[in-house]
Design a protein around this motif. Structure first.
Motif, PDB file in Angstrom:
ATOM      1  N   GLU A  33      -6.794  -3.820 -17.546  1.00  0.00           N
ATOM      2  CA  GLU A  33      -6.067  -2.662 -17.036  1.00  0.00           C
ATOM      3  C   GLU A  33      -4.810  -3.087 -16.292  1.00  0.00           C
ATOM      4  O   GLU A  33      -4.789  -4.154 -15.665  1.00  0.00           O
ATOM      5  N   SER A  34      -3.791  -2.246 -16.335  1.00  0.00           N
ATOM      6  CA  SER A  34      -2.549  -2.516 -15.618  1.00  0.00           C
ATOM      7  C   SER A  34      -1.825  -1.202 -15.336  1.00  0.00           C
ATOM      8  O   SER A  34      -2.199  -0.158 -15.883  1.00  0.00           O
ATOM      9  N   GLY A  35      -0.809  -1.278 -14.478  1.00  0.00           N
ATOM     10  CA  GLY A  35       0.033  -0.120 -14.228  1.00  0.00           C
ATOM     11  C   GLY A  35      -0.185   0.574 -12.897  1.00  0.00           C
ATOM     12  O   GLY A  35       0.533   1.518 -12.570  1.00  0.00           O
ATOM     13  N   GLY A  36      -1.167   0.125 -12.135  1.00  0.00           N
ATOM     14  CA  GLY A  36      -1.415   0.756 -10.851  1.00  0.00           C
ATOM     15  C   GLY A  36      -0.362   0.398  -9.832  1.00  0.00           C
ATOM     16  O   GLY A  36       0.549  -0.403 -10.100  1.00  0.00           O
ATOM     17  N   GLY A  37      -0.478   0.984  -8.655  1.00  0.00           N
ATOM     18  CA  GLY A  37       0.467   0.694  -7.581  1.00  0.00           C
ATOM     19  C   GLY A  37       0.372   1.703  -6.477  1.00  0.00           C
ATOM     20  O   GLY A  37      -0.536   2.534  -6.442  1.00  0.00           O
ATOM     21  N   LEU A  38       1.344   1.616  -5.576  1.00  0.00           N
ATOM     22  CA  LEU A  38       1.439   2.542  -4.445  1.00  0.00           C
ATOM     23  C   LEU A  38       2.452   3.631  -4.797  1.00  0.00           C
ATOM     24  O   LEU A  38       3.579   3.320  -5.200  1.00  0.00           O
ATOM     25  N   VAL A  39       2.052   4.872  -4.638  1.00  0.00           N
ATOM     26  CA  VAL A  39       2.928   5.987  -4.976  1.00  0.00           C
ATOM     27  C   VAL A  39       2.751   7.087  -3.942  1.00  0.00           C
ATOM     28  O   VAL A  39       1.662   7.238  -3.361  1.00  0.00           O
TER      29      VAL A  39
END
Length: 114
Positions: free
Chosen positions: A6-12
Motif C-alpha cells: 500500500e502507498s499514498g497515505g499522508g497528513l491532510v
C-alpha cells in the motif's frame, strides 16, 4: 502467496483528498474481489470498500459518497480515492482480498488533522 504493498497515505487537513494505491502480486488479480480496510488505534480493523471482478462496488456507510474504489487489472493495482476527509478517517489503511487472507501488508497511514 499474495503480496500487498500500500502507498499514498499522508497528513491532510479536514476536507482534503488523498489517493491510495495497492500493488498486488501472487494472485490472479483480475478475478478477485478486492477490498480496502482500515484500523484506527484501539479499534478493530474494518472494511471500508470492496470491488468485484465485475467492478461492482460496496462502501461502508461512513465513507459512502466520499470514497471511490477502483482497480486497474493491467497493472494489478487497487485504488482508493478519498475526498472530503474527516478526522475520523484517520487510520492505517490496508488492501486485501475479500474475504481477506491472513497475509496483510504494512498498510499506509492516513492522518486527517488541522
Amino acid at each position: 502467496q499474495v503480496q500487498l504493498v500500500e502507498s499514498g497515505g499522508g497528513l491532510v487537513q479536514p476536507g482534503g483528498s488523498l489517493r491510495l494505491s495497492c500493488a498486488v502480486s501472487g494472485i490472479i488479480f483480475s478475478i478477485r474481489t478486492m477490498g480496502w480496510y482500515r484500523q484506527a488505534p484501539g479499534n478493530q480493523r474494518e472494511l471500508v470498500a470492496y470491488i468485484t471482478s465485475a467492478n461492482i462496488t460496496y462502501y461502508a456507510n461512513s465513507v459512502k459518497g466520499r470514497f471511490t474504489i477502483s482497480r486497474d487489472n493491467a497493472k494489478n493495482t487497487l485504488y482508493l480515492q478519498m475526498n472530503s476527509l474527516k478526522p475520523e478517517d484517520t487510520a492505517n489503511y490496508y488492501c486485501n482480498k475479500k474475504p481477506p487472507t491472513s497475509s496483510w501488508g504494512q498498510g499506509t497511514q492516513v492522518t486527517v488533522s488541522s
